[in-house]
Design a protein around this motif. Structure first.
Motif, mmCIF file in Angstrom:
data_model
loop_
_atom_site.group_PDB
_atom_site.id
_atom_site.type_symbol
_atom_site.label_atom_id
_atom_site.label_comp_id
_atom_site.label_asym_id
_atom_site.label_seq_id
_atom_site.Cartn_x
_atom_site.Cartn_y
_atom_site.Cartn_z
ATOM 1 N N SER A 11 0.838 -1.200 0.000
ATOM 2 C CA SER A 11 0.000 0.000 0.000
ATOM 3 C C SER A 11 0.871 1.247 0.000
ATOM 4 C CB SER A 11 -0.899 0.001 1.231
ATOM 5 O OG SER A 11 -0.115 0.130 2.398
ATOM 6 N N ALA A 12 0.215 2.393 -0.081
ATOM 7 C CA ALA A 12 0.946 3.660 -0.031
ATOM 8 C C ALA A 12 1.624 3.833 1.323
ATOM 9 C CB ALA A 12 -0.002 4.818 -0.304
ATOM 10 N N LEU A 13 0.980 3.384 2.399
ATOM 11 C CA LEU A 13 1.595 3.480 3.729
ATOM 12 C C LEU A 13 2.830 2.590 3.827
ATOM 13 C CD1 LEU A 13 -1.540 3.572 6.027
ATOM 14 C CD2 LEU A 13 0.134 5.376 5.710
ATOM 15 N N GLY A 14 2.778 1.429 3.201
ATOM 16 C CA GLY A 14 3.942 0.545 3.185
ATOM 17 C C GLY A 14 5.108 1.164 2.443
ATOM 18 N N THR A 15 4.811 1.825 1.336
ATOM 19 C CA THR A 15 5.843 2.511 0.579
ATOM 20 C C THR A 15 6.428 3.656 1.386
ATOM 21 O OG1 THR A 15 4.671 1.949 -1.438
ATOM 22 C CG2 THR A 15 6.340 3.647 -1.610
ATOM 23 N N TYR A 16 5.559 4.391 2.083
ATOM 24 C CA TYR A 16 6.019 5.487 2.947
ATOM 25 C C TYR A 16 6.972 4.952 4.020
ATOM 26 C CZ TYR A 16 5.906 9.054 6.556
ATOM 27 O OH TYR A 16 6.275 9.973 7.506
ATOM 28 N N TYR A 17 6.606 3.825 4.637
ATOM 29 C CA TYR A 17 7.448 3.235 5.681
ATOM 30 C C TYR A 17 8.813 2.824 5.122
ATOM 31 C CZ TYR A 17 9.327 -0.215 8.886
ATOM 32 O OH TYR A 17 10.167 -0.920 9.697
ATOM 33 N N ARG A 18 8.821 2.147 3.972
ATOM 34 C CA ARG A 18 10.094 1.695 3.401
ATOM 35 C C ARG A 18 10.965 2.864 2.983
ATOM 36 N NH1 ARG A 18 6.418 -2.032 1.718
ATOM 37 N NH2 ARG A 18 6.042 -1.019 -0.284
ATOM 38 N N ARG A 19 10.364 3.930 2.455
ATOM 39 C CA ARG A 19 11.136 5.111 2.076
ATOM 40 C C ARG A 19 11.697 5.789 3.325
ATOM 41 N NH1 ARG A 19 11.248 6.942 -2.681
ATOM 42 N NH2 ARG A 19 9.254 6.064 -3.266
ATOM 43 N N SER A 20 10.922 5.798 4.410
ATOM 44 C CA SER A 20 11.396 6.377 5.668
ATOM 45 C C SER A 20 12.556 5.573 6.234
ATOM 46 C CB SER A 20 10.266 6.437 6.688
ATOM 47 O OG SER A 20 9.245 7.289 6.244
ATOM 48 N N CYS A 21 12.503 4.253 6.111
ATOM 49 C CA CYS A 21 13.591 3.401 6.596
ATOM 50 C C CYS A 21 14.899 3.708 5.871
ATOM 51 C CB CYS A 21 13.247 1.925 6.407
ATOM 52 S SG CYS A 21 12.166 1.276 7.672
ATOM 53 N N ALA A 22 14.802 4.103 4.616
ATOM 54 C CA ALA A 22 16.009 4.426 3.861
ATOM 55 C C ALA A 22 16.644 5.721 4.365
ATOM 56 C CB ALA A 22 15.678 4.552 2.378
ATOM 57 N N ARG A 23 15.830 6.628 4.902
ATOM 58 C CA ARG A 23 16.340 7.914 5.364
ATOM 59 C C ARG A 23 16.731 7.924 6.827
ATOM 60 N NH1 ARG A 23 11.524 10.238 3.068
ATOM 61 N NH2 ARG A 23 10.922 10.507 5.223
ATOM 62 N N MET A 24 16.096 7.098 7.647
ATOM 63 C CA MET A 24 16.332 7.135 9.095
ATOM 64 C C MET A 24 16.369 5.710 9.639
ATOM 65 S SD MET A 24 12.529 8.469 10.194
ATOM 66 C CE MET A 24 12.272 9.672 8.947
ATOM 67 N N ASP A 25 16.685 5.572 10.924
ATOM 68 C CA ASP A 25 16.717 4.222 11.492
ATOM 69 C C ASP A 25 15.289 3.674 11.616
ATOM 70 O OD1 ASP A 25 15.941 5.896 13.547
ATOM 71 O OD2 ASP A 25 17.052 4.817 15.085
ATOM 72 N N LYS A 26 15.198 2.362 11.779
ATOM 73 C CA LYS A 26 13.899 1.689 11.737
ATOM 74 C C LYS A 26 12.957 2.124 12.857
ATOM 75 C CE LYS A 26 15.446 -2.400 9.314
ATOM 76 N NZ LYS A 26 14.937 -2.178 8.000
ATOM 77 N N ALA A 27 13.476 2.394 14.019
ATOM 78 C CA ALA A 27 12.613 2.801 15.131
ATOM 79 C C ALA A 27 11.916 4.129 14.829
ATOM 80 C CB ALA A 27 13.426 2.913 16.416
ATOM 81 N N LYS A 28 12.655 5.064 14.264
ATOM 82 C CA LYS A 28 12.054 6.350 13.916
ATOM 83 C C LYS A 28 11.075 6.197 12.759
ATOM 84 C CE LYS A 28 15.605 9.434 15.594
ATOM 85 N NZ LYS A 28 16.543 10.504 15.262
ATOM 86 N N ALA A 29 11.389 5.304 11.828
ATOM 87 C CA ALA A 29 10.491 5.072 10.696
ATOM 88 C C ALA A 29 9.180 4.450 11.174
ATOM 89 C CB ALA A 29 11.157 4.174 9.665
ATOM 90 N N VAL A 30 9.254 3.535 12.132
ATOM 91 C CA VAL A 30 8.036 2.935 12.688
ATOM 92 C C VAL A 30 7.213 4.004 13.388
ATOM 93 C CG1 VAL A 30 7.165 1.341 14.451
ATOM 94 C CG2 VAL A 30 8.951 0.602 12.904
ATOM 95 N N THR A 31 7.872 4.877 14.143
ATOM 96 C CA THR A 31 7.166 5.954 14.836
ATOM 97 C C THR A 31 6.511 6.901 13.834
ATOM 98 O OG1 THR A 31 8.747 5.822 16.652
ATOM 99 C CG2 THR A 31 7.407 7.817 16.511
ATOM 100 N N ALA A 32 7.222 7.251 12.773
ATOM 101 C CA ALA A 32 6.666 8.144 11.762
ATOM 102 C C ALA A 32 5.466 7.504 11.062
ATOM 103 C CB ALA A 32 7.739 8.509 10.738
ATOM 104 N N ALA A 33 5.573 6.221 10.737
ATOM 105 C CA ALA A 33 4.466 5.519 10.084
ATOM 106 C C ALA A 33 3.274 5.388 11.032
ATOM 107 C CB ALA A 33 4.916 4.146 9.605
ATOM 108 N N ALA A 34 3.541 5.134 12.313
ATOM 109 C CA ALA A 34 2.460 5.039 13.297
ATOM 110 C C ALA A 34 1.759 6.380 13.447
ATOM 111 C CB ALA A 34 3.009 4.571 14.640
#
Length: 92
Positions: A11-34
């Motif tokens: 989904s678009a949210l999944g793409t947003y999460y994966r793109r965020s993981c590329a820019r920041m660490d996974k914990a911050k990406a999970v927080t941003a997606a949440a």
């Protein structure tokens, strides 16, 4: 937990999460997606609307257009212009 499960979502949210993981660490990406998911849910509940997924292709195309627009603005500030490349001239 739902935000962490987005890593395999198409989904678009999944793409947003994966793109965020590329820019920041996974914990911050999970927080941003949440956070994005919470804002989406709140908006849907407060307006009484139904969620329609825009799909991964829609998000990717919007991202591509945004990057292209930013590149054009940067080139213009530097006194340059972007020229589209045709597929046959791409190989050098």
């Amino acid at each position: 937990m739902k935000a962490h499960a987005l890593r395999t979502s198409q989904s678009a949210l999944g793409t947003y999460y994966r793109r965020s993981c590329a820019r920041m660490d996974k914990a911050k990406a999970v927080t941003a997606a949440a956070h994005k998911l919470a804002r989406l849910i709140y908006s849907l509940l407060s307006k009484g609307q139904e969620y329609t997924d825009q799909a991964q292709a829609y998000y990717e195309e919007r991202y591509r257009q945004r990057v292209l627009h930013n590149l054009q603005r940067k080139a213009q500030r530097l006194g340059m212009s972007l020229v589209p490349v045709t597929p046959d001239s791409a190989t050098v």
